[in-house]
Write an enzyme that holds these catalytic residues in place. Structure first.
Site, PDB file in Angstrom:
ATOM      1  N   HIS A 121       0.874  -1.177   0.000  1.00 31.78           N
ATOM      2  CA  HIS A 121       0.000   0.000   0.000  1.00 31.78           C
ATOM      3  C   HIS A 121       0.914   1.231   0.000  1.00 31.78           C
ATOM      4  CE1 HIS A 121      -2.916   2.779   1.917  1.00 31.78           C
ATOM      5  NE2 HIS A 121      -3.855   1.930   1.567  1.00 31.78           N
ATOM      6  N   ASP A 198       2.495  -4.750   8.224  1.00 29.50           N
ATOM      7  CA  ASP A 198       1.282  -3.962   8.085  1.00 29.50           C
ATOM      8  C   ASP A 198       0.108  -4.943   8.091  1.00 29.50           C
ATOM      9  OD1 ASP A 198      -0.956  -2.700   7.119  1.00 29.50           O
ATOM     10  OD2 ASP A 198       0.014  -1.820   5.362  1.00 29.50           O
ATOM     11  N   GLN A 201      -4.917  -5.170   6.531  1.00 24.89           N
ATOM     12  CA  GLN A 201      -5.817  -5.974   5.714  1.00 24.89           C
ATOM     13  C   GLN A 201      -5.991  -7.380   6.285  1.00 24.89           C
ATOM     14  OE1 GLN A 201      -8.539  -5.616   3.368  1.00 24.89           O
ATOM     15  NE2 GLN A 201      -7.071  -3.964   3.126  1.00 24.89           N
ATOM     16  N   LYS A 224     -10.887  -1.089   9.877  1.00 20.73           N
ATOM     17  CA  LYS A 224     -10.922  -2.275   9.008  1.00 20.73           C
ATOM     18  C   LYS A 224     -11.504  -3.476   9.772  1.00 20.73           C
ATOM     19  CE  LYS A 224      -8.462  -0.375   5.560  1.00 20.73           C
ATOM     20  NZ  LYS A 224      -7.237  -0.560   4.821  1.00 20.73           N
ATOM     21  N   CYS A 362      -4.516   2.486  -3.875  1.00 16.08           N
ATOM     22  CA  CYS A 362      -3.312   2.955  -3.183  1.00 16.08           C
ATOM     23  C   CYS A 362      -2.143   1.994  -3.402  1.00 16.08           C
ATOM     24  CB  CYS A 362      -3.543   3.139  -1.685  1.00 16.08           C
ATOM     25  SG  CYS A 362      -4.729   4.401  -1.294  1.00 16.08           S
TER      26      CYS A 362
HETATM   27  C1  LIG Z   1      -6.193   0.376   4.724  1.00 13.72           C
HETATM   28  C2  LIG Z   1      -4.783   0.004   4.647  1.00 13.72           C
HETATM   29  C3  LIG Z   1      -3.762   0.890   5.051  1.00 13.72           C
HETATM   30  C4  LIG Z   1      -4.040   2.299   5.490  1.00 13.72           C
HETATM   31  O1  LIG Z   1      -4.824   2.368   6.621  1.00 13.72           O
HETATM   32  P1  LIG Z   1      -5.280   3.799   7.189  1.00 13.72           P
HETATM   33  O2  LIG Z   1      -6.357   3.473   8.157  1.00 13.72           O
HETATM   34  O3  LIG Z   1      -5.774   4.576   5.999  1.00 13.72           O
HETATM   35  O4  LIG Z   1      -4.097   4.427   7.803  1.00 13.72           O
HETATM   36  C5  LIG Z   1      -2.466   0.455   4.983  1.00 13.72           C
HETATM   37  N1  LIG Z   1      -2.162  -0.787   4.557  1.00 13.72           N
HETATM   38  C6  LIG Z   1      -3.099  -1.670   4.171  1.00 13.72           C
HETATM   39  C7  LIG Z   1      -2.696  -3.037   3.723  1.00 13.72           C
HETATM   40  C8  LIG Z   1      -4.439  -1.305   4.189  1.00 13.72           C
HETATM   41  O5  LIG Z   1      -5.380  -2.176   3.804  1.00 13.72           O
END
Ligand SMILES: *Cc1c(COP(=O)(O)O)cnc(C)c1O
Length: 404
Positions: A121, A198, A201, A224, A362
């Protein structure tokens, strides 16, 4: 087995109509919907004990502080962190990543190396590029293949004694690929490099155990996982969090302030300057409680069923191509219709009440790899149904007829 009727009743938004049609919400990878149980917690906070935390001796402040810290413990237990002070509240994944990237500015020197993946992302690419500009460190990229999987054998060759940091997402938001983070973490540690995962997701689909993973940093956003926007967390091993300098200066993060010198507060407050999103933090805990009451195994099994069903039905449409075909993936289907722009498909689906994401998600480097401007992305959550997938498939067929 999930009780879908009961679950769907928990989400008031699922009963609304869009453009005169029942809403079919398939944009869960961008943000999930909020159950009544979490909405109630938010209403209760503002109705009954809204106050600033950690500051007042008065009753409301104490109640708010207690609930905020209880929620931190819920988050700690959920991710199985060793200590509650290893959970830092942030405004979300992006903030968490920037906090770590900023901290590493002080620890890196010219010639050090950072590894990211081709599946990232933007929020997991740009902060590292900025960090490299500040420090003279070099960014290396784990490439991907046509299935949307990382070339792990190449990763192994990128690692060396200059590698200081590895940053990979647990699950790709654009393609749904589940990355082999256990291997990635273990290999990085052989070279003494820290690993940040990260998990934005991944957290809606699986329950990670940060101690079993032995991961150094794990980040996610509450929105999320059925929580509100504007709040998230950074998990960091205690030793790393002690080593990193604070990100922002301000109230709450200090031990003592004079004009000559300020000493910083201990963990977690060192990283929590200013008044935080108090209600959001409490609701984050409530959202995890809600998800756990349903159960992550049941969620994962059911979402896999939706993924299989949706993949099969969509592939029956001639000229439809799915991007991201790893065997290890979650309930995200990124696709295009031959010769038709994803935005046009998304616009027609919206007229039918179906919410999907269109664009580069993104993750422009992934789109460049496939040489496409973007995709239509349908992402399923545990409150979606096969009947809704049928509505999507009919909608895509209609879009194809209208646009070709
Ligand atoms: C949604 C997402 C982000 C960003 O999250 P924010 O809440 O906008 O800071 C980063 N990485 C992944 C894999 C995402 O799905």
């Amino acid at each position: 087995m999930l009780d879908l009727d009961r679950i769907r009743k928990d989400f008031p938004i699922l009963t609304r109509e869009v453009n005169g049609k029942p809403l079919v919400y398939f944009d869960n990878a961008a943000t999930s919907q909020t159950p009544q149980q979490v909405i109630d917690v938010i209403v209760d906070y503002y109705s009954n004990y809204n106050a600033n935390i950690h500051r007042g001796v008065h009753a409301l402040s104490q109640e708010a502080t207690d609930k905020y810290e209880e929620a931190r413990q819920i988050i700690q237990k959920h991710f199985n962190a060793k200590h509650a002070h290893e959970i830092i509240y942030t405004s979300g994944t992006t903030h968490s990543i920037n906090l770590v990237a900023n901290g590493f500015s002080a620890l890196l020197k010219k010639g050090d190396e950072i590894i990211v993946s081709a599946l990232e992302h933007h929020s997991n690419i740009v902060p590292w590029q900025m960090l490299c500009e500040r420090t003279g460190a070099v960014l290396k990229v784990i490439p991907m293949n046509q299935n949307g999987e990382l070339e792990i054998s190449v990763y192994d060759t990128l690692l060396n004694n200059n590698t200081k940091l590895v940053f990979v997402n647990h699950i790709s938001n654009a393609l749904g690929t589940i990355n082999p983070i256990e291997h990635i973490i273990e290999k990085a540690h052989q070279f003494g490099a820290a690993v940040l995962i990260d998990g934005a997701q991944a957290s809606p689909h699986i329950k990670p155990d940060v101690q079993a993973l032995d991961v150094d940093f794990y980040v996610t956003s509450a929105h999320k996982i059925c929580g509100p926007t504007g709040v998230g967390m950074l998990y960091g091993k205690e030793a790393w969090l002690k080593k990193l300098p604070p990100y922002q200066g301000g109230g709450e993060m200090i031990a003592e302030v004079t004009f000559e010198k300020t000493t910083y507060a201990g963990l977690p407050h060192k990283f929590e300057a200013g008044t935080p999103n108090i209600c959001g933090g409490i609701a984050f805990g409530a959202a995890l409680d809600y998800m756990n009451s349903i159960g992550f195994n049941a969620i994962a099994n059911y979402e896999n069923e939706l993924l299989e069903y949706g993949t099969e039905k969509l592939l029956e449409i001639e000229g439809l191509k799915i991007y991201g075909t790893s065997k290890h993936k979650t309930s995200v289907i990124s696709f295009n219709l031959d010769g038709i722009h994803p935005y046009d498909v998304g616009t027609i689906l919206d007229k039918l009440g179906i919410a999907v994401r269109t664009g580069h998600h993104c993750a422009q480097p992934i789109m460049n790899y496939f040489n496409i401007p973007g995709t239509v992305r349908a992402s399923f959550a545990f409150y979606n149904t096969k009947a809704e997938i049928d509505v999507l498939v009919a909608g895509v067929k209609k879009a194809k007829m209208m646009l070709s």
